[in-house]
Design an enzyme around this catalytic site. Structure first.
Site, PDB file in Angstrom:
ATOM      1  N   TYR A 111     -36.559 -15.785 -44.506  1.00 33.21           N
ATOM      2  CA  TYR A 111     -35.815 -14.803 -43.728  1.00 33.21           C
ATOM      3  C   TYR A 111     -35.584 -13.516 -44.498  1.00 33.21           C
ATOM      4  O   TYR A 111     -35.121 -13.541 -45.636  1.00 33.21           O
ATOM      5  CB  TYR A 111     -34.419 -15.356 -43.354  1.00 33.21           C
ATOM      6  CG  TYR A 111     -34.487 -16.455 -42.328  1.00 33.21           C
ATOM      7  CD1 TYR A 111     -34.381 -16.167 -40.974  1.00 33.21           C
ATOM      8  CD2 TYR A 111     -34.659 -17.782 -42.710  1.00 33.21           C
ATOM      9  CE1 TYR A 111     -34.453 -17.166 -40.021  1.00 33.21           C
ATOM     10  CE2 TYR A 111     -34.737 -18.785 -41.768  1.00 33.21           C
ATOM     11  CZ  TYR A 111     -34.638 -18.466 -40.427  1.00 33.21           C
ATOM     12  OH  TYR A 111     -34.715 -19.454 -39.491  1.00 33.21           O
ATOM     13  N   GLY A 156     -42.453  -9.108 -46.053  1.00 31.11           N
ATOM     14  CA  GLY A 156     -42.766 -10.509 -45.737  1.00 31.11           C
ATOM     15  C   GLY A 156     -44.035 -10.953 -46.456  1.00 31.11           C
ATOM     16  O   GLY A 156     -44.085 -12.022 -47.069  1.00 31.11           O
ATOM     17  N   LYS A 157     -45.063 -10.085 -46.390  1.00 33.14           N
ATOM     18  CA  LYS A 157     -46.342 -10.422 -47.012  1.00 33.14           C
ATOM     19  C   LYS A 157     -46.192 -10.560 -48.541  1.00 33.14           C
ATOM     20  O   LYS A 157     -46.747 -11.468 -49.157  1.00 33.14           O
ATOM     21  CB  LYS A 157     -47.352  -9.317 -46.681  1.00 33.14           C
ATOM     22  CG  LYS A 157     -48.782  -9.683 -46.940  1.00 33.14           C
ATOM     23  CD  LYS A 157     -49.653  -8.510 -46.486  1.00 33.14           C
ATOM     24  CE  LYS A 157     -51.065  -8.642 -46.969  1.00 33.14           C
ATOM     25  NZ  LYS A 157     -51.778  -9.756 -46.373  1.00 33.14           N
ATOM     26  N   TYR A 181     -47.375 -15.240 -39.423  1.00 36.57           N
ATOM     27  CA  TYR A 181     -48.049 -16.339 -40.124  1.00 36.57           C
ATOM     28  C   TYR A 181     -49.535 -16.385 -39.773  1.00 36.57           C
ATOM     29  O   TYR A 181     -50.382 -16.614 -40.645  1.00 36.57           O
ATOM     30  CB  TYR A 181     -47.386 -17.682 -39.792  1.00 36.57           C
ATOM     31  CG  TYR A 181     -45.988 -17.810 -40.352  1.00 36.57           C
ATOM     32  CD1 TYR A 181     -45.752 -17.629 -41.714  1.00 36.57           C
ATOM     33  CD2 TYR A 181     -44.903 -18.098 -39.538  1.00 36.57           C
ATOM     34  CE1 TYR A 181     -44.470 -17.726 -42.237  1.00 36.57           C
ATOM     35  CE2 TYR A 181     -43.610 -18.204 -40.057  1.00 36.57           C
ATOM     36  CZ  TYR A 181     -43.409 -18.015 -41.400  1.00 36.57           C
ATOM     37  OH  TYR A 181     -42.146 -18.112 -41.928  1.00 36.57           O
ATOM     38  N   LYS A 192     -51.471 -13.882 -38.965  1.00 35.78           N
ATOM     39  CA  LYS A 192     -52.159 -12.795 -39.686  1.00 35.78           C
ATOM     40  C   LYS A 192     -52.320 -13.094 -41.161  1.00 35.78           C
ATOM     41  O   LYS A 192     -53.141 -12.504 -41.850  1.00 35.78           O
ATOM     42  CB  LYS A 192     -51.342 -11.503 -39.560  1.00 35.78           C
ATOM     43  CG  LYS A 192     -51.577 -10.786 -38.260  1.00 35.78           C
ATOM     44  CD  LYS A 192     -50.881  -9.450 -38.239  1.00 35.78           C
ATOM     45  CE  LYS A 192     -51.571  -8.474 -39.167  1.00 35.78           C
ATOM     46  NZ  LYS A 192     -51.058  -7.114 -39.020  1.00 35.78           N
TER      47      LYS A 192
HETATM   48  C1  LIG Z   1     -41.145 -13.354 -40.337  1.00 35.01           C
HETATM   49  C2  LIG Z   1     -40.842 -12.275 -41.368  1.00 35.01           C
HETATM   50  C3  LIG Z   1     -40.474 -12.897 -42.700  1.00 35.01           C
HETATM   51  C4  LIG Z   1     -42.114 -11.406 -41.500  1.00 35.01           C
HETATM   52  O1  LIG Z   1     -41.929 -10.358 -42.412  1.00 35.01           O
HETATM   53  P1  LIG Z   1     -42.182  -8.797 -42.088  1.00 35.01           P
HETATM   54  O2  LIG Z   1     -42.479  -8.147 -43.375  1.00 35.01           O
HETATM   55  O3  LIG Z   1     -41.022  -8.290 -41.295  1.00 35.01           O
HETATM   56  O4  LIG Z   1     -43.470  -8.784 -41.208  1.00 35.01           O
HETATM   57  P2  LIG Z   1     -43.541  -8.295 -39.690  1.00 35.01           P
HETATM   58  O5  LIG Z   1     -42.634  -9.130 -38.876  1.00 35.01           O
HETATM   59  O6  LIG Z   1     -43.338  -6.835 -39.612  1.00 35.01           O
HETATM   60  O7  LIG Z   1     -45.045  -8.580 -39.393  1.00 35.01           O
HETATM   61  C5  LIG Z   1     -45.468  -9.459 -38.406  1.00 35.01           C
HETATM   62  C6  LIG Z   1     -46.226  -8.838 -37.301  1.00 35.01           C
HETATM   63  O8  LIG Z   1     -45.442  -9.046 -36.125  1.00 35.01           O
HETATM   64  C7  LIG Z   1     -45.436  -7.865 -35.347  1.00 35.01           C
HETATM   65  N1  LIG Z   1     -44.203  -7.864 -34.553  1.00 35.01           N
HETATM   66  C8  LIG Z   1     -43.060  -7.219 -34.817  1.00 35.01           C
HETATM   67  N2  LIG Z   1     -42.164  -7.495 -33.838  1.00 35.01           N
HETATM   68  C9  LIG Z   1     -42.765  -8.318 -32.980  1.00 35.01           C
HETATM   69  C10 LIG Z   1     -42.366  -8.957 -31.782  1.00 35.01           C
HETATM   70  N3  LIG Z   1     -41.138  -8.784 -31.276  1.00 35.01           N
HETATM   71  N4  LIG Z   1     -43.249  -9.771 -31.136  1.00 35.01           N
HETATM   72  C11 LIG Z   1     -44.503  -9.958 -31.621  1.00 35.01           C
HETATM   73  N5  LIG Z   1     -44.927  -9.379 -32.763  1.00 35.01           N
HETATM   74  C12 LIG Z   1     -44.076  -8.569 -33.433  1.00 35.01           C
HETATM   75  C13 LIG Z   1     -45.520  -6.753 -36.322  1.00 35.01           C
HETATM   76  O9  LIG Z   1     -46.020  -5.622 -35.650  1.00 35.01           O
HETATM   77  C14 LIG Z   1     -46.476  -7.338 -37.357  1.00 35.01           C
HETATM   78  O10 LIG Z   1     -47.812  -7.174 -36.946  1.00 35.01           O
HETATM   79  P3  LIG Z   1     -48.681  -5.923 -37.413  1.00 35.01           P
HETATM   80  O11 LIG Z   1     -48.785  -6.055 -38.920  1.00 35.01           O
HETATM   81  O12 LIG Z   1     -49.953  -6.130 -36.688  1.00 35.01           O
HETATM   82  O13 LIG Z   1     -47.922  -4.707 -37.014  1.00 35.01           O
HETATM   83  C15 LIG Z   1     -39.680 -11.344 -40.910  1.00 35.01           C
HETATM   84  O14 LIG Z   1     -40.048 -10.646 -39.755  1.00 35.01           O
HETATM   85  C16 LIG Z   1     -38.395 -12.078 -40.676  1.00 35.01           C
HETATM   86  O15 LIG Z   1     -37.602 -12.288 -41.576  1.00 35.01           O
HETATM   87  N6  LIG Z   1     -38.148 -12.475 -39.411  1.00 35.01           N
HETATM   88  C17 LIG Z   1     -36.898 -13.136 -39.033  1.00 35.01           C
HETATM   89  C18 LIG Z   1     -36.792 -14.539 -39.581  1.00 35.01           C
HETATM   90  C19 LIG Z   1     -37.863 -15.463 -39.103  1.00 35.01           C
HETATM   91  O16 LIG Z   1     -38.191 -15.507 -37.935  1.00 35.01           O
HETATM   92  N7  LIG Z   1     -38.369 -16.226 -40.061  1.00 35.01           N
HETATM   93  C20 LIG Z   1     -39.367 -17.221 -39.823  1.00 35.01           C
HETATM   94  C21 LIG Z   1     -38.714 -18.496 -39.479  1.00 35.01           C
HETATM   95  S1  LIG Z   1     -39.957 -19.754 -39.328  1.00 35.01           S
END
Ligand SMILES: CC(C)(COP(=O)(O)OP(=O)(O)OC[C@H]1O[C@@H](n2cnc3c(N)ncnc32)[C@H](O)[C@@H]1OP(=O)(O)O)[C@@H](O)C(=O)NCCC(=O)NCCS
Length: 165
Positions: A91, A102-103, A136, A138
């Site tokens: 998170y 995240g990456k 995940y 990607k």
């Molecule tokens: C999951 C997480 C760690 C990813 O890290 P991040 O650095 O924020 O990465 P992003 O979410 O920006 O990247 C994921 C992709 O989702 C896309 N995305 C963003 N919001 C979105 C939405 N509402 N629906 C679908 N895709 C979405 C982004 O555009 C990105 O794709 P892109 O690189 O093609 O633009 C982070 O978003 C997070 O902490 N989320 C909340 C907690 C969570 O859900 N954790 C996982 C529990 S299993």
């Protein structure tokens, strides 16, 4: 790696990030039931003491921006063998999402997993957590099953995803 001295910070960030991520798509009753049982000091103390679980904080400069938890061996929430490592929680605080952190953190998880000589990283992600599913996917994870996740009175379907190392 976190230790018991980090308990209060873990309770806080676990509650804040879970709430931000899931509040909008779940009832208040189910959210509160889950958070009270899973993010209590007692429960998290137990998890911190488990030698097969590790918590890590992510910092940007000196600011805490997120955390993750990994499980090996019997600490895994499904019955997988020692060739698997579970990424049980991952998170970022909401203001740090969407900036490629995240990456970068996932790369740290991969390095930790390689150091433990496992073959796969696996995790369960809610079928409605579209952002995380996309993230995940990607980053090389593929779906290999499903399991139920009990959120209060709601029985939710999680996709099981894994990454081969
Ligand atoms: C999951 C997480 C760690 C990813 O890290 P991040 O650095 O924020 O990465 P992003 O979410 O920006 O990247 C994921 C992709 O989702 C896309 N995305 C963003 N919001 C979105 C939405 N509402 N629906 C679908 N895709 C979405 C982004 O555009 C990105 O794709 P892109 O690189 O093609 O633009 C982070 O978003 C997070 O902490 N989320 C909340 C907690 C969570 O859900 N954790 C996982 C529990 S299993």
């Amino acid at each position: 790696m976190c230790n018991i001295k980090d308990l209060e910070k873990i309770v806080d960030i676990a509650r804040i990030t879970f709430d931000d991520t899931f509040r909008a798509s779940n009832t208040e009753e189910n959210m509160n039931a889950y958070m009270d049982s899973s993010f209590s000091k007692n429960k998290l103390t137990e998890e911190l003491k488990n030698e097969e679980s590790e918590f890590y904080f992510a910092y940007l400069n000196d600011s805490l921006i997120g955390y993750f938890k990994i499980n090996t061996g019997r600490a895994q929430t499904e019955d997988f063998d020692n060739s698997y490592l579970e990424l049980e929680r991952f998170y970022l605080l909401k203001e740090f999402k969407g900036q490629n952190f995240g990456k970068q953190i996932l790369e740290k998880v991969v390095n930790l997993a390689r150091g433990k000589n496992v073959k796969y990283i696996w995790l369960g992600v809610w079928e409605k957590n579209y952002r995380a599913l996309k993230f995940y996917g990607k980053n090389g994870f593929t779906k290999f099953g499903e399991h139920f996740f009990i959120m209060g009175r709601d029985k939710q379907v999680d996709h099981l995803m894994k990454l081969s190392l």
